[in-house]
Design a protein around this motif. Structure first.
Motif, PDB file in Angstrom:
ATOM      1  N   ARG A 129       0.836  -1.205   0.000  1.00 30.74           N
ATOM      2  CA  ARG A 129       0.000   0.000   0.000  1.00 30.74           C
ATOM      3  C   ARG A 129       0.872   1.257   0.000  1.00 30.74           C
ATOM      4  NH1 ARG A 129      -5.281   0.938   1.185  1.00 30.74           N
ATOM      5  NH2 ARG A 129      -5.795   2.912   2.164  1.00 30.74           N
ATOM      6  N   GLU A 130       1.908   1.253   0.818  1.00 25.39           N
ATOM      7  CA  GLU A 130       2.811   2.409   0.866  1.00 25.39           C
ATOM      8  C   GLU A 130       3.535   2.590  -0.466  1.00 25.39           C
ATOM      9  OE1 GLU A 130       6.423   3.921   3.696  1.00 25.39           O
ATOM     10  OE2 GLU A 130       4.533   3.281   4.583  1.00 25.39           O
ATOM     11  N   LEU A 178       1.098   4.229  -2.830  1.00 27.19           N
ATOM     12  CA  LEU A 178       0.904   5.653  -2.533  1.00 27.19           C
ATOM     13  C   LEU A 178       2.104   6.476  -2.982  1.00 27.19           C
ATOM     14  CD1 LEU A 178      -0.749   5.327   0.982  1.00 27.19           C
ATOM     15  CD2 LEU A 178      -1.844   6.130  -1.126  1.00 27.19           C
ATOM     16  N   PHE A 222      -7.809   0.717  -2.980  1.00 20.12           N
ATOM     17  CA  PHE A 222      -8.336   2.077  -2.854  1.00 20.12           C
ATOM     18  C   PHE A 222      -9.767   2.287  -3.348  1.00 20.12           C
ATOM     19  CE2 PHE A 222      -3.706   2.325  -3.186  1.00 20.12           C
ATOM     20  CZ  PHE A 222      -3.426   2.913  -1.970  1.00 20.12           C
ATOM     21  N   ARG A 255     -10.505   8.242  -4.169  1.00 20.07           N
ATOM     22  CA  ARG A 255      -9.978   7.828  -2.864  1.00 20.07           C
ATOM     23  C   ARG A 255      -8.461   7.631  -2.945  1.00 20.07           C
ATOM     24  NH1 ARG A 255     -13.532   3.714  -0.024  1.00 20.07           N
ATOM     25  NH2 ARG A 255     -14.684   5.630   0.213  1.00 20.07           N
ATOM     26  N   GLN A 265      -5.834   9.722  -0.677  1.00 22.29           N
ATOM     27  CA  GLN A 265      -4.907   9.025   0.216  1.00 22.29           C
ATOM     28  C   GLN A 265      -3.452   9.254  -0.190  1.00 22.29           C
ATOM     29  OE1 GLN A 265      -6.040   5.047   1.353  1.00 22.29           O
ATOM     30  NE2 GLN A 265      -8.199   5.621   1.434  1.00 22.29           N
ATOM     31  N   ALA A 311      -2.663  12.568   1.252  1.00 23.78           N
ATOM     32  CA  ALA A 311      -2.521  12.412   2.699  1.00 23.78           C
ATOM     33  C   ALA A 311      -1.178  11.763   3.045  1.00 23.78           C
ATOM     34  CB  ALA A 311      -3.676  11.582   3.260  1.00 23.78           C
ATOM     35  N   TYR A 312      -0.754  10.786   2.231  1.00 23.69           N
ATOM     36  CA  TYR A 312       0.553  10.138   2.434  1.00 23.69           C
ATOM     37  C   TYR A 312       1.674  11.169   2.302  1.00 23.69           C
ATOM     38  CZ  TYR A 312       4.689   7.378   1.181  1.00 23.69           C
ATOM     39  OH  TYR A 312       5.959   6.861   1.118  1.00 23.69           O
ATOM     40  N   ASP A 354     -11.932  16.077   0.465  1.00 19.72           N
ATOM     41  CA  ASP A 354     -10.883  15.312   1.153  1.00 19.72           C
ATOM     42  C   ASP A 354      -9.516  15.974   0.993  1.00 19.72           C
ATOM     43  OD1 ASP A 354     -12.654  13.439   2.067  1.00 19.72           O
ATOM     44  OD2 ASP A 354     -12.150  11.917   0.566  1.00 19.72           O
ATOM     45  N   THR A 408      -7.120  17.858   4.008  1.00 19.66           N
ATOM     46  CA  THR A 408      -5.709  17.501   4.216  1.00 19.66           C
ATOM     47  C   THR A 408      -4.816  18.718   4.018  1.00 19.66           C
ATOM     48  OG1 THR A 408      -6.117  15.231   3.504  1.00 19.66           O
ATOM     49  CG2 THR A 408      -3.840  15.990   3.448  1.00 19.66           C
TER      50      THR A 408
END
Length: 199
Positions: free
Chosen positions: A10-11, A14, A49, A54, A58, A61-62, A116, A120
């Protein structure tokens, strides 16, 4: 798939998304572009995701978490206010991290339409201003800085850095990076009763 591998994957996704969005922008980036850059299928991307929106939120946000970690490190520092100010100006300079600044600039524009991203972005700006204001207030309390209104000085310095970042990244030949650094240093010195050479 083990839980640790899932977090790592996941990281990685992102991080790839941030790199692609910084290069192409939110408006031109497709899920397919991110999947290709990450070396995975679109199906795996959407498994993690659900939607492109989304994923974008995200990814931003990361990226924001990476910057918030930098701000937290500066905030926790026990070094004198002048040293912390130098570190803050260096780490948040309009001349550093072109990919990061391109992502922020594009996210600001997209935030007008995407709640969103706006949330952030606002949280990141608030934390950055809080850290800088804290440094200024500590410098005033210790007699190192002279500043009658730390909150106003913080807003002016942030506005200058954000505006110069736009100029450097959108109109790359208007100002040299050296000139940008000089403008930030001079403005910070004037706001805090310092000589520019001290920064």
């Amino acid at each position: 798939m083990t839980r640790g591998f899932g977090r790592l994957r996941r990281e990685d996704l992102l991080k790839a998304a941030c790199e692609v969005i910084a290069e192409l922008g939110f408006g031109r980036t497709r899920a397919q572009d991110i999947a290709r850059a990450a070396g995975v299928s679109q199906a795996l991307l959407f498994y993690h995701f659900d939607t492109k929106e989304r994923l974008f939120a995200q990814a931003f946000a990361y990226a924001a978490r990476q910057h918030l970690d930098v701000l937290a490190e500066i905030e926790r520092s026990t070094r004198p206010p002048l040293d912390r100010l130098r570190t803050f100006l260096k780490r948040c300079s309009p001349t550093t991290g072109a990919d990061g600044w391109r992502l922020w600039i594009d996210a600001w524009a997209e935030s007008m339409r995407t709640p969103d991203l706006e949330e952030t972005s606002r949280r990141l700006d608030l934390q950055g201003r809080s850290v800088l204001r804290g440094i200024i207030e500590a410098g005033v309390a210790s007699g190192v800085f002279t500043c009658p209104d730390p909150d106003a000085a913080t807003w002016r310095l942030f506005a200058l850095c954000d505006g110069l970042a736009i100029q450097v990244n959108v109109h790359s030949r208007v100002l040299t990076r050296r000139r940008v650094a000089e403008l930030v240093r001079t403005a910070a010195a004037a706001e805090l009763g310092l000589a520019a050479e001290q920064l």
